[in-house]
Scaffold this motif. Structure first.
Motif, PDB file in Angstrom:
ATOM      1  N   VAL A  71      72.451   1.235  58.519  1.00 10.99           N
ATOM      2  CA  VAL A  71      72.287   1.950  57.248  1.00 10.99           C
ATOM      3  C   VAL A  71      72.155   0.939  56.111  1.00 10.99           C
ATOM      4  O   VAL A  71      71.254   1.045  55.262  1.00 10.99           O
ATOM      5  N   GLU A  72      73.035  -0.067  56.084  1.00 10.39           N
ATOM      6  CA  GLU A  72      72.939  -1.093  55.053  1.00 10.39           C
ATOM      7  C   GLU A  72      71.623  -1.860  55.156  1.00 10.39           C
ATOM      8  O   GLU A  72      70.988  -2.188  54.144  1.00 10.39           O
ATOM      9  N   ALA A  73      71.195  -2.142  56.380  1.00 12.25           N
ATOM     10  CA  ALA A  73      69.979  -2.934  56.569  1.00 12.25           C
ATOM     11  C   ALA A  73      68.740  -2.208  56.069  1.00 12.25           C
ATOM     12  O   ALA A  73      67.895  -2.793  55.389  1.00 12.25           O
ATOM     13  N   VAL A  74      68.625  -0.921  56.390  1.00 16.28           N
ATOM     14  CA  VAL A  74      67.396  -0.213  56.003  1.00 16.28           C
ATOM     15  C   VAL A  74      67.358   0.082  54.510  1.00 16.28           C
ATOM     16  O   VAL A  74      66.269   0.253  53.939  1.00 16.28           O
ATOM     17  N   LEU A  75      68.525   0.128  53.871  1.00 14.59           N
ATOM     18  CA  LEU A  75      68.521   0.348  52.427  1.00 14.59           C
ATOM     19  C   LEU A  75      68.161  -0.922  51.662  1.00 14.59           C
ATOM     20  O   LEU A  75      67.979  -0.887  50.440  1.00 14.59           O
ATOM     21  N   GLY A  76      68.053  -2.043  52.386  1.00 15.76           N
ATOM     22  CA  GLY A  76      67.519  -3.268  51.815  1.00 15.76           C
ATOM     23  C   GLY A  76      68.336  -3.863  50.700  1.00 15.76           C
ATOM     24  O   GLY A  76      67.784  -4.388  49.731  1.00 15.76           O
ATOM     25  N   GLU A  77      69.657  -3.816  50.838  1.00 11.78           N
ATOM     26  CA  GLU A  77      70.517  -4.338  49.787  1.00 11.78           C
ATOM     27  C   GLU A  77      71.010  -5.736  50.131  1.00 11.78           C
ATOM     28  O   GLU A  77      71.170  -6.094  51.297  1.00 11.78           O
ATOM     29  N   GLY A  78      71.266  -6.556  49.131  1.00 14.18           N
ATOM     30  CA  GLY A  78      71.836  -7.886  49.328  1.00 14.18           C
ATOM     31  C   GLY A  78      70.988  -8.743  50.235  1.00 14.18           C
ATOM     32  O   GLY A  78      69.790  -8.906  50.035  1.00 14.18           O
ATOM     33  N   GLU A  79      71.622  -9.281  51.286  1.00 13.27           N
ATOM     34  CA  GLU A  79      70.927 -10.178  52.195  1.00 13.27           C
ATOM     35  C   GLU A  79      69.847  -9.471  53.004  1.00 13.27           C
ATOM     36  O   GLU A  79      69.013 -10.126  53.638  1.00 13.27           O
ATOM     37  N   HIS A  80      69.832  -8.142  52.986  1.00 10.46           N
ATOM     38  CA  HIS A  80      68.832  -7.390  53.737  1.00 10.46           C
ATOM     39  C   HIS A  80      67.629  -6.992  52.876  1.00 10.46           C
ATOM     40  O   HIS A  80      66.775  -6.229  53.317  1.00 10.46           O
ATOM     41  N   ALA A  81      67.557  -7.486  51.664  1.00  9.81           N
ATOM     42  CA  ALA A  81      66.427  -7.158  50.797  1.00  9.81           C
ATOM     43  C   ALA A  81      65.175  -7.896  51.258  1.00  9.81           C
ATOM     44  O   ALA A  81      65.220  -9.070  51.619  1.00  9.81           O
ATOM     45  N   GLY A  82      64.067  -7.190  51.268  1.00  6.09           N
ATOM     46  CA  GLY A  82      62.778  -7.812  51.534  1.00  6.09           C
ATOM     47  C   GLY A  82      62.573  -8.310  52.947  1.00  6.09           C
ATOM     48  O   GLY A  82      61.833  -9.278  53.171  1.00  6.09           O
ATOM     49  N   LEU A  83      63.172  -7.673  53.942  1.00 10.87           N
ATOM     50  CA  LEU A  83      62.993  -8.109  55.322  1.00 10.87           C
ATOM     51  C   LEU A  83      61.622  -7.691  55.851  1.00 10.87           C
ATOM     52  O   LEU A  83      61.095  -6.634  55.503  1.00 10.87           O
ATOM     53  N   ASP A  84      61.072  -8.529  56.746  1.00  8.68           N
ATOM     54  CA  ASP A  84      59.783  -8.224  57.363  1.00  8.68           C
ATOM     55  C   ASP A  84      59.938  -7.370  58.613  1.00  8.68           C
ATOM     56  O   ASP A  84      59.099  -6.513  58.900  1.00  8.68           O
ATOM     57  N   VAL A  85      60.984  -7.623  59.384  1.00  4.91           N
ATOM     58  CA  VAL A  85      61.166  -6.977  60.683  1.00  4.91           C
ATOM     59  C   VAL A  85      62.640  -7.052  61.043  1.00  4.91           C
ATOM     60  O   VAL A  85      63.334  -7.985  60.665  1.00  4.91           O
ATOM     61  N   LEU A  86      63.144  -6.043  61.780  1.00  7.14           N
ATOM     62  CA  LEU A  86      64.546  -6.004  62.190  1.00  7.14           C
ATOM     63  C   LEU A  86      64.662  -6.219  63.697  1.00  7.14           C
ATOM     64  O   LEU A  86      63.915  -5.617  64.481  1.00  7.14           O
ATOM     65  N   ALA A  87      65.595  -7.075  64.091  1.00  6.73           N
ATOM     66  CA  ALA A  87      65.976  -7.223  65.493  1.00  6.73           C
ATOM     67  C   ALA A  87      67.193  -6.333  65.701  1.00  6.73           C
ATOM     68  O   ALA A  87      68.261  -6.593  65.144  1.00  6.73           O
ATOM     69  N   VAL A  88      67.048  -5.268  66.492  1.00  9.18           N
ATOM     70  CA  VAL A  88      68.029  -4.184  66.514  1.00  9.18           C
ATOM     71  C   VAL A  88      68.670  -4.053  67.889  1.00  9.18           C
ATOM     72  O   VAL A  88      67.983  -3.847  68.896  1.00  9.18           O
ATOM     73  N   GLU A  89      69.983  -4.174  67.945  1.00  8.95           N
ATOM     74  CA  GLU A  89      70.725  -3.879  69.165  1.00  8.95           C
ATOM     75  C   GLU A  89      71.190  -2.426  69.121  1.00  8.95           C
ATOM     76  O   GLU A  89      71.809  -1.999  68.148  1.00  8.95           O
TER      77      GLU A  89
END
Length: 493
Positions: A164-182
């Motif tokens: 949830v934090e990753a997809v909302l693109g906040e903080g260190e997760h802002a502007g990501l190109d692709v997610l490696a998801v477990e």
């Protein structure tokens, strides 16, 4: 429904979040921020739960936390968002079904909340990994490879980072190109809408069957990772069950099945040739040519199951278009987590290896096959597992066995049936101090050139808070053994 439309619909609705922890707290925060009225229910009432409850209630009106009761459906609930620990038959979900209330997992919520980037670009695609064992290592390898390719990425999901934090693109997760998801089988069960760019099932072995209800249900939940894949469904050639899941999946037209193998790869596979990891899937002429990706020595540690993890990570990265040099550089840069076949020390020409993360028989077997002569430390909570197949496969490698933990008798019985000549030291203990005694017993059984291997094949909660604490206890005991040996040597001079 778009993420923007979902956000509007959630405003003013009453959402019950089942569980706190790494998944529940971020989900509750996000829902509250979107204007939902949130009630969090959590069975535990310990210090950690109270601390997280205080953090959430400090957000103000519209946020309620109810500790000590996760069975009763709060009045007026419109939607449940659950964390992974709640099995389908939980009383809360039985009540929800009777009331017509839908249940989403936190991963499902994350998928539905994905929105475009600040510049209007599409949300970052997911490269997703599941399997009974090796998920975290593979996802971290994948993230390292993607980073080596110059991509902005993060390892998220069941690895301990909220999606949830990753997809909302906040903080260190802002502007990501692709997610490696477990993704765990628990998470996949409650995430029917997820559609990954590419997905992998590393292996399938009995685990968490009490949660799922049986092996068929467990495999089906793992197989959800392939649903809607766009480019590649990555499977394990050595585990036909994973390929069957690919064949059963409904994927985007043109999506390919890509295998990985420790042997020589065929077309549309990645494998190993003369100590080289090679790609015959993402090359122009895959029937007649192969692309060198890395050397086996670039994988740390180069145990067979870890090489398989590296091949799976490479397959997902190549499906995303990563160049071969990034695979090599990413694997070289990767360092495994603690408690995963981690070498602790050599004492009296005996290697001591911590694989406390081997919490089931499949993981323990993979670990045992990495060494020729082993004194095996095993036992703990069996979680309904049987040990005959594991002991049969490992018998020829066992110098001796040291048993501890609540269900050690199950391992002892399998050893008596299938390895009756192997010396067994049954400590008969479930206290945390037993690990030091286990290491001493193992040292007495070992010979120069052997490996003392903690690969319990069981969960840790009968004796330790988690597998990390168990591994730390092993490492501390090994260091004490080494220090005692050094002191004896010094006195003898």
């Amino acid at each position: 429904m778009s993420a923007e439309e979902l956000a509007k619909r959630l405003a003013g609705t009453h959402v019950t979040v089942a569980g706190l922890g790494v998944s529940g707290v971020p989900a509750a925060r996000a829902l509250h921020r979107l204007g939902a009225r949130v009630t969090v229910v959590n069975g535990g009432e310990g210090e950690g739960a109270r601390r997280q409850a205080d953090e959430l209630t400090a957000l103000g009106s519209g946020m309620t936390v109810r500790l000590g009761d996760d069975r009763t459906l709060p009045d007026g609930t419109d939607l449940i968002v659950t964390t992974p620990g709640f099995p389908p038959g939980s009383a809360l979900f039985v009540a929800a079904e009777a009331a017509g209330v839908p249940v989403w997992g936190d991963v499902e919520l994350a998928w539905r909340l994905r929105g475009p980037g600040p510049d209007g670009s599409p949300p970052p695609p997911w490269l997703a990994v599941t399997g009974t064992n090796g998920k975290t290592t593979t996802v971290r390898m994948l993230a390292s490879i993607l980073t080596a390719a110059g991509l902005r990425t993060a390892a998220v999901g069941n690895i301990g980072v909220s999606l949830v934090e990753a997809v909302l693109g906040e903080g260190e997760h802002a502007g990501l190109d692709v997610l490696a998801v477990e993704l765990s089988s628990y998470q996949l069960h409650w995430a029917p809408s997820v559609r990954a760019h590419s997905g992998a099932v590393l292996n399938l072995a009995p685990d968490h069957l009490d949660w799922h209800g049986g092996m068929r249900e467990y495999a089906a939940d793992k197989g959800r990772i392939y649903e809607g894949n766009e480019v590649a469904c990555v499977y394990n050639v050595a585990d036909p069950a994973t390929e069957r899941l690919v064949r059963a999946a409904d994927v985007v037209e043109g999506c390919r099945a890509v295998g990985f193998t420790l042997g020589t790869p065929g077309p549309s596979e990645l494998g190993v040739v003369d100590g080289i990891l090679v790609d015959r899937a993402f090359v122009e002429n895959r029937r007649e040519s192969a692309q060198e990706l890395a050397e086996v020595s670039d994988v740390r540690p180069p145990a067979p199951h870890n090489i398989a993890n590296a091949l799976a990570a490479a397959a997902l990265a190549r499906a995303y278009g990563v160049p071969p040099t990034a695979v090599r550089d990413g694997l070289r840069a990767f360092r495994p987590d603690a408690h995963r076949i981690a070498h602790v020390a050599d004492v009296a020409e005996v290697a001591y290896v911590n694989d406390s993360k081997a919490t089931n028989t499949h993981a323990a077997q993979a670990s045992l096959t990495a060494y020729d002569s082993v004194v095996w430390i095993a036992g703990g909570l069996a979680k309904g597992a049987t040990f005959d197949e594991l002991v049969t496969a490992a018998a020829g490698r066992l110098r001796g066995v040291v048993l501890l933990g609540a269900d050690r008798a199950l391992v002892a019985e399998a050893l008596a049936r299938h390895a009756p000549d192997v010396p067994v030291a049954d400590l008969g203990r479930t206290d945390t101090g037993a690990m030091e005694a286990a290491v001493r017993e193992a040292a007495a059984l070992a010979r120069p050139g052997d490996t003392v291997l903690l690969a319990p094949a069981c969960a840790s909660m009968d004796m330790f808070v988690n597998y990390t604490a168990r591994g730390d206890a092993f490492a501390d005991a090994v260091r004490s053994l080494a220090a005692a040996g050094a002191e004896r040597d010094e006195r003898g001079r």
